[in-house]
Design an enzyme around this catalytic site. Structure first.
Site, PDB file in Angstrom:
ATOM      1  CG  PHE A 147      -1.836   1.258   1.174  1.00  0.00           C
ATOM      2  CD1 PHE A 147      -3.003   1.227   0.431  1.00  0.00           C
ATOM      3  CD2 PHE A 147      -1.507   2.417   1.844  1.00  0.00           C
ATOM      4  CE1 PHE A 147      -3.834   2.343   0.364  1.00  0.00           C
ATOM      5  CE2 PHE A 147      -2.328   3.539   1.786  1.00  0.00           C
ATOM      6  CZ  PHE A 147      -3.493   3.498   1.046  1.00  0.00           C
ATOM      7  CG  ASP A 232       5.834   3.953   1.591  1.00  0.00           C
ATOM      8  OD1 ASP A 232       5.790   4.743   2.560  1.00  0.00           O
ATOM      9  OD2 ASP A 232       4.862   3.747   0.849  1.00  0.00           O
ATOM     10  CE  LYS A 261      -0.349   7.597   6.279  1.00  0.00           C
ATOM     11  NZ  LYS A 261      -1.550   8.339   5.895  1.00  0.00           N
TER      12      LYS A 261
END
Length: 403
Positions: A147, A232, A261
């Protein structure tokens, strides 16, 4: 309880969103109106312990006073210049983030998906300019169950049918291998492979952790085969797993980090690709950009968010309190529980059946978490959470599984 700006009731808000909003999420039926630290409050005044942290965007806790102050002070001076001019927050942001990562250059963006897209573009151009891959032949290796975002290119190499259906045709140039298999990585690399894009822990897939030594082996393979290792760390970085970056657990420094984030503490969309000058030096004026990427407001917020992580010892706190918490979760006993897994303050409880009913039960008990991949309860509280609050959470989990 923090001040609630408007009087409202949950039912009214749910009906309004269902009427006017796009139904691309399946949220819990709670309407948050205020938050502080690890706790949130709904429009009816009920308090909940946030054990999701906006998917790790609020590692520093909701409304952290230092980050809030940085936001206010910068907003009073200048918020946006675009990259047509320079601003006084971008240079120190790039320097501080690059030094934190042990890298040489920073490419600032906004959302995590934008940063992943930027890393893909950098890797491809690096493959053509530095490695000599024939034009338009570059390949990037990715993992099953990945993801990395929701853009068309990214969902094109997703193995989640729900993310792909109805959005093709997709961008070519990606090869998919099983997550956790260094041998599979070695076998799939060709002279046209420019990069391996991987999450150190697959969060959205259900907190899937690879075998010990996997990242170190992948890094060695990439070095030997002349392939970029792109980590990531949008969800796992900045203390979530008990290390500054999840790659640190195996002593791995990738060729590029993708961050987002918690980079802004949840106050503002800020993301970045952090790498060497060799990799990010492939961009020249006009080849890539973003009006808001590197804006002074975002940079000021991110600088303070990074300082909070370091000054408040959130990495060490995540490691210490997370170890205790995972141990407590591992003692949960119920026929539905298959496995508890995770690292630091990142945990997944895999069930035999749907996880949604348990998340809804926990909501009624005052604890907010979310299902992922249908059968996994994802738990990731803010790193500032107190031991007493975590003990309270364990009690609620025991109650939820007592039926």
């Amino acid at each position: 309880m923090p001040h609630l700006a408007e009087a409202a009731v949950t039912g009214e808000m749910l009906a309004m969103e269902d009427r006017w909003g796009t139904h691309n999420y399946h949220p819990l039926p709670v309407v948050v109106a205020a938050a502080q630290g690890a706790w949130v409050y709904d429009v009816d005044g009920k308090r909940y312990l946030d054990c999701l942290s906006a998917y790790s965007a609020v590692n520093q806790g909701h409304c952290h006073p230092r980050i809030l102050r940085a936001l206010r002070e910068q907003a009073e001076r200048v918020t946006l210049t675009s990259r047509a001019y320079r601003n006084d927050q971008l240079p120190p942001f790039c320097k501080e983030l690059a030094e934190l990562c042990g890298m040489e250059a920073v490419l600032p963006m906004n959302s995590g998906a934008e940063a992943v897209e930027s890393a893909i573009k950098a890797a491809r151009r690096w493959g053509y300019m530095r490695k000599g891959i024939p034009r338009n032949q570059a390949e990037i290796v990715v993992c099953e169950n990945n993801f990395h975002g929701r853009t068309t290119t990214i969902v094109g190499f997703s193995s989640d049918a729900g993310s792909r259906e109805g959005f093709g045709p997709f961008t070519p140039g990606f090869r998919t291998i099983p997550f956790g298999s260094a041998g599979a990585l070695d076998r799939v690399i060709t002279p046209n492979t420019c990069a391996f894009l991987v999450e150190p822990i697959q969060c959205e897939a259900g907190i899937l952790t690879p075998p010990a030594g996997y990242l170190a082996a992948a890094a060695e393979i990439c070095r030997f085969r002349g392939v970029l290792l792109i980590a990531d760390e949008i969800q796992t970085g900045l203390g979530r797993t008990g290390a500054m970056f999840a790659c640190d657990h195996e002593g791995v420094r990738p060729d590029a980090y993708v961050l987002g984030k918690a980079l802004s503490g949840g106050f503002y969309p800020v993301s970045a690709v952090v790498s060497s000058r060799d990799v990010l030096g492939v961009f020249d004026p006009g080849s890539h950009g973003s009006t808001f990427g590197g804006n002074p407001l975002g940079c000021a917020v991110a600088r303070e968010a990074l300082r909070v992580v370091q000054d408040e010892g959130l990495v060490r706190r995540s490691a210490e309190i997370g170890s205790w918490f995972l141990g407590e979760l591992g003692r949960l006993s119920h026929p539905e529980i298959i496995e508890v897994r995770g690292q630091g303050l990142l945990a997944g409880i895999e069930l035999r059946g749907p996880a949604r009913p348990y998340c809804e039960r926990l909501q009624r008990l005052g604890l907010l978490c979310k299902e992922t991949h249908d059968r996994v309860i994802r738990i990731a509280p803010p790193l500032v959470i107190g031991r007493e609050d975590l003990e309270w959470a364990v009690g609620r989990l025991r109650t939820a599984f007592s039926a």
